[in-house]
Design an enzyme around this catalytic site. Structure first.
Site, PDB file in Angstrom:
ATOM      1  N   LYS A 204       0.939  -1.091  -0.088  1.00 31.11           N
ATOM      2  CA  LYS A 204       0.105  -0.025   0.042  1.00 31.11           C
ATOM      3  C   LYS A 204       0.903   1.291  -0.022  1.00 31.11           C
ATOM      4  O   LYS A 204       1.839   1.335   0.246  1.00 31.11           O
ATOM      5  CB  LYS A 204      -1.104   0.000   1.144  1.00 31.11           C
ATOM      6  N   ARG A 244      -3.439 -10.041   4.599  1.00 28.60           N
ATOM      7  CA  ARG A 244      -3.943 -10.156   3.187  1.00 28.60           C
ATOM      8  C   ARG A 244      -2.919  -9.633   2.207  1.00 28.60           C
ATOM      9  O   ARG A 244      -2.468  -8.419   2.403  1.00 28.60           O
ATOM     10  CB  ARG A 244      -5.303  -9.248   2.698  1.00 28.60           C
TER      11      ARG A 244
HETATM   12  N1  LIG Z   1     -10.251  -7.201   3.863  1.00 27.69           N
HETATM   13  C1  LIG Z   1      -9.656  -6.224   2.971  1.00 27.69           C
HETATM   14  N2  LIG Z   1      -9.889  -6.483   1.810  1.00 27.69           N
HETATM   15  C2  LIG Z   1      -8.979  -5.449   0.816  1.00 27.69           C
HETATM   16  N3  LIG Z   1      -9.272  -5.645  -0.550  1.00 27.69           N
HETATM   17  C3  LIG Z   1      -8.591  -4.668  -1.109  1.00 27.69           C
HETATM   18  C4  LIG Z   1      -7.663  -3.944  -0.806  1.00 27.69           C
HETATM   19  C5  LIG Z   1      -6.698  -3.178  -1.479  1.00 27.69           C
HETATM   20  O1  LIG Z   1      -6.782  -3.480  -3.098  1.00 27.69           O
HETATM   21  P1  LIG Z   1      -5.622  -4.350  -3.418  1.00 27.69           P
HETATM   22  O2  LIG Z   1      -6.340  -5.575  -3.534  1.00 27.69           O
HETATM   23  O3  LIG Z   1      -5.152  -3.820  -4.820  1.00 27.69           O
HETATM   24  O4  LIG Z   1      -4.406  -4.601  -2.528  1.00 27.69           O
HETATM   25  N4  LIG Z   1      -7.467  -4.047   0.652  1.00 27.69           N
HETATM   26  C6  LIG Z   1      -8.047  -4.719   1.296  1.00 27.69           C
HETATM   27  C7  LIG Z   1      -7.757  -4.659   2.820  1.00 27.69           C
HETATM   28  O5  LIG Z   1      -6.895  -4.007   3.475  1.00 27.69           O
HETATM   29  N5  LIG Z   1      -8.515  -5.401   3.690  1.00 27.69           N
END
Ligand SMILES: Nc1nc2ncc(COP(=O)(O)O)nc2c(=O)[nH]1
Length: 268
Positions: A204, A244
């Protein structure tokens, strides 16, 4: 939790696995690297991203969820739409990962209650087109805790059972760079709500800024996996239930380091 973004525009890996076959192969690779869960998403949540029509989102994720579930993987669907969540569970998903925690779609809580799926409730204040304007907090840790507690109450009222709920601080969502760090260093405050905690720091923007060179330019997403693994180790040691991540191997190793470190500390 390994990220399988079936999207052309996710911020850190958009487009690499947009075709179902490529996405399925990638998911299997992440399992081999040590992923316990595969998070399949069909709509980018990066700041400023536009909405994807629901039929496109379904077409992207369902073939991938079906195939990976059929291979025995524990699959979560990354969606804010109740219809997508319901069809994803029917296709084999066991977790609904909703970055809006049920706020974006009034039907989501009912789908969660009916299906009995695990529900990841992330802290969220608005869709990608507005979230960067909603970053005002008195105290980000207590504000996020209180707003997640309110989501839990609303979900309970809709019949969702406590054992279905996982909480997530929503790093980078309506949180500017410096605002993310207190949420990480005070995971115990969120854990105080009594639910497993999922942390999504992988690649991020706030990590890009941390690693910026003398020119102040943030390093690109693919250069943030070392920092991501460090956060994985620290979050694991702080009791996170899950992280994640896009790069699974380094974080799977980081979790093992944290486990060994914690065990050694316990034995003194
Ligand atoms: N539970 C959860 N789901 C998420 N989905 C997408 C992204 C950001 O998008 P990316 O898939 O491009 O990293 N961040 C999160 C997160 O911090 N927590």
């Amino acid at each position: 939790m390994g990220v399988v973004n079936v999207t052309p525009d996710s911020f850190s890996d958009g487009g690499e696995w947009f075709e179902p076959r490529a996405a399925i192969e990638h998911g299997l690779e992440l399992l081999a690297e040590g992923a316990d869960v595969l998070d399949v998403g069909g709509e980018s949540t990066r700041p400023g991203a536009g909405r994807v029509p629901v039929e496109d989102e379904l077409a992207r994720v369902l073939p991938v969820i079906s195939a990976l579930s059929a291979q025995g993987a524990v699959v979560s669907v990354d969606t804010t739409r109740a219809l997508v969540a319901e069809q994803a569970v029917a296709a084999g998903a066991r977790i609904i990962n909703d970055v809006s925690g049920g706020l974006a779609d009034p039907d989501m809580a009912g789908v969660v209650a009916r299906t009995g799926a695990v529900f990841v409730v992330m802290h969220w204040r608005g869709h990608a087109d507005v979230m960067d304007d909603l970053e005002q907090y008195d105290d980000v840790v207590t504000d996020v805790r209180d707003e997640l507690a309110a989501r839990v109450e609303a979900l309970r009222s809709a019949g969702v059972r406590d054992e279905q709920i996982v909480l997530d601080p929503g790093l980078g969502f309506s949180k500017a760079g410096s605002t993310n760090w207190p949420l990480l260093t005070h995971l115990d405050v969120l854990r105080g709500l009594g639910f497993p905690i999922l942390v999504g720091a992988s690649r991020k923007r706030f990590l890009g800024h941390l690693l910026a060179g003398p020119d102040g330019e943030p390093v690109p997403p693919l250069a943030r996996d070392g920092a991501t693994a460090a956060i994985t180790a620290l979050a694991a040691a702080a009791g996170a239930w899950c992280v994640r991540v896009h790069a699974v191997r380094s974080s799977a190793d980081a979790v093992r380091v944290a486990a060994a470190w914690t065990r050694a500390g316990a034995t003194g």
